[in-house]
Design a protein around this motif. Structure first.
Motif, PDB file in Angstrom:
ATOM      1  N   ILE A  97       0.896  -1.459  -0.056  1.00 34.46           N
ATOM      2  CA  ILE A  97      -0.007  -0.144   0.032  1.00 34.46           C
ATOM      3  C   ILE A  97       0.776   1.459  -0.113  1.00 34.46           C
ATOM      4  CG2 ILE A  97      -1.963  -1.116   1.080  1.00 34.46           C
ATOM      5  CD1 ILE A  97      -1.208   0.104   3.725  1.00 34.46           C
ATOM      6  N   ASP A  98       2.162   1.111   0.346  1.00 39.37           N
ATOM      7  CA  ASP A  98       3.014   2.465   0.134  1.00 39.37           C
ATOM      8  C   ASP A  98       3.545   2.576  -1.077  1.00 39.37           C
ATOM      9  OD1 ASP A  98       2.756   3.122   2.922  1.00 39.37           O
ATOM     10  OD2 ASP A  98       4.022   1.402   3.441  1.00 39.37           O
ATOM     11  N   GLN A  99       3.241   1.610  -2.143  1.00 43.71           N
ATOM     12  CA  GLN A  99       3.673   1.640  -3.654  1.00 43.71           C
ATOM     13  C   GLN A  99       2.449   1.956  -4.483  1.00 43.71           C
ATOM     14  OE1 GLN A  99       5.944  -2.086  -3.227  1.00 43.71           O
ATOM     15  NE2 GLN A  99       7.698  -0.600  -3.954  1.00 43.71           N
ATOM     16  N   GLY A 100       1.254   2.055  -3.859  1.00 45.38           N
ATOM     17  CA  GLY A 100       0.004   2.274  -4.548  1.00 45.38           C
ATOM     18  C   GLY A 100      -1.011   1.193  -4.348  1.00 45.38           C
ATOM     19  N   GLY A 101      -2.242   1.549  -5.073  1.00 51.64           N
ATOM     20  CA  GLY A 101      -3.274   0.634  -4.665  1.00 51.64           C
ATOM     21  C   GLY A 101      -3.439  -0.589  -5.463  1.00 51.64           C
ATOM     22  N   GLN A 102      -2.522  -1.014  -6.390  1.00 44.86           N
ATOM     23  CA  GLN A 102      -2.725  -1.910  -7.134  1.00 44.86           C
ATOM     24  C   GLN A 102      -2.534  -3.344  -6.537  1.00 44.86           C
ATOM     25  OE1 GLN A 102      -2.896  -2.410 -10.903  1.00 44.86           O
ATOM     26  NE2 GLN A 102      -3.156  -4.600 -10.314  1.00 44.86           N
TER      27      GLN A 102
END
Length: 392
Positions: free
Chosen positions: A72-77
């Protein structure tokens, strides 16, 4: 051209990891759950230079569980989990798209899993804790894809810096596009010709030795706004080769040994991509059994192009007729003919880990594809003139 390079060398840095290298456990006070029921959200933190929070989300299915993992710290993918098993107190799952696996032991109260994350040669401790309504981390929305360059644009590199790479590298270390920023490390002119013109090195004839031995770092920015597509990136590199390396050539034909890729009788085993965006990602990293080649959001031509540029010693021709973009990985043990005799470092062998099969067997077993040698006439590039790059 017979060669099939697309954005095949658009890859993550060798040995890099989407998720980090060190784990930090968490604790949570929640009520006991039915033994073996892992449905719900689980949370844990990994650290590289900074903590990266992971969420594993599982749901009951007709047979077992389905799941996704989020960094989640790198995006919602979210990345789909497969091979999810709960056997007594042992929990296992795989995230194929990033080449990661997890195995841990479920606590007696069913609220934590203590185990190891593996995304490379060495396991990393990771404890996942069952989330509650009060403790659950928010999963961010998926970021929209970047604005694309106009499809009819005819871009050039507005600014391009070319520097000799004197690290002793024996192969291209990366070719990436981040938004409008193009970068390649330790690329030979032969690598760039292969990529831009979709040919294997044996399809380049009449070139001086330095074309293959001298290596360069290149940083460049297009003169048109928006993220370029694969064809536009190849076009800009062609213009760079003509302008800075004074490359000229003519077409010819030559009978060469090639590899032909087909779907095995058992059928293809790869899945269509979960990712958005116009560009593929390719990463190769050590694993406990050998090397794992990971393709994300890639067409078959991206895969065959990577093979013929960096792995194999001859052109690769795609006869699979598979039309989509796919996420898949294959783990194999390279032989002396591959990677120009300089494969990425392999992990130290252990008694517990058997060596992976060779590339040809691994592709048939893991992907459902066959790669067979065949001699056939192919198009070649006959070099008329080329010079070492002009000064920046």
């Amino acid at each position: 051209m017979t060669g099939c390079v697309r954005m095949s060398v658009l890859m993550l840095a060798l040995g890099s990891s989407l998720i980090g290298l060190h784990a930090a456990a968490q604790t949570a006070a929640t009520a006991p759950h039915t033994r073996g029921d892992i449905s719900g959200d689980w949370q844990g933190t990994l650290q590289v230079d900074h903590p990266l929070r992971l969420v594993a989300r599982f749901a009951k299915a007709d047979k077992g569980f389905t799941g996704k993992m989020y960094s989640i710290d790198q995006g919602g993918q979210g990345f789909s989990a497969s091979a999810i098993t709960v056997d007594a107190s042992t929990v296992k799952f795989t995230i194929e798209v990033i080449g990661g696996t997890y195995e841990g032991t479920l606590s007696a109260d069913g609220n934590s899993i203590a185990g190891n994350w593996l995304q490379g040669p060495n396991p990393v401790p990771l404890t996942l804790v069952r989330a509650t309504k009060e403790t659950a981390w928010e999963i961010p929305p998926v970021a929209p894809p970047p604005k694309l360059m106009a499809a009819d644009a005819d871009p050039s590199f507005e600014v391009a810096t070319i520097k000799p790479n004197d690290t002793g590298a024996t192969g291209m270390q990366g070719l990436t596009v981040n938004g409008r920023n193009f970068q390649t490390r330790a690329s030979s002119l032969g690598d760039l010709i292969s990529f831009a013109y979709e040919v294997q090195s044996k399809q380049i004839v009449g070139a001086p030795d330095w074309v293959y031995h001298d290596r360069y770092d290149i940083a460049a920015v297009p003169d048109v706004d928006g993220a370029p597509n694969p064809a536009q990136i190849r076009l800009m590199i062609k213009k760079l080769l003509k302008d800075r390396f004074k490359l000229t050539f003519h077409q010819d034909k030559k009978e060469l040994s090639a590899y032909v890729l087909t779907v095995a009788k058992s059928g293809s085993k790869v899945k269509e991509t979960e990712l958005q965006g116009s560009l593929p990602g390719i990463n190769i990293r050590p694993s406990p059994k050998g090397l794992t080649l990971i393709i994300r959001n890639g067409q078959i031509a991206d895969f065959t192009g990577f093979l013929q540029i960096l792995v194999l010693d001859r052109p690769v021709v795609d006869h699979t007729a598979l039309p989509a973009k796919y996420d898949f990985s294959v783990t194999f043990t390279p032989d002396d003919s591959q990677f120009n005799g300089h494969p990425p470092p392999l992990p130290a062998k252990t008694d517990a880990a058997e060596s992976a099969p060779n590339l040809f067997e691994a592709m048939q077993q893991q992907l459902g594809w066959k790669l067979e040698a065949e001699k056939t006439p192919v198009d070649v590039m006959a070099i008329d003139h080329v010079e070492k790059p002009s000064a920046n």
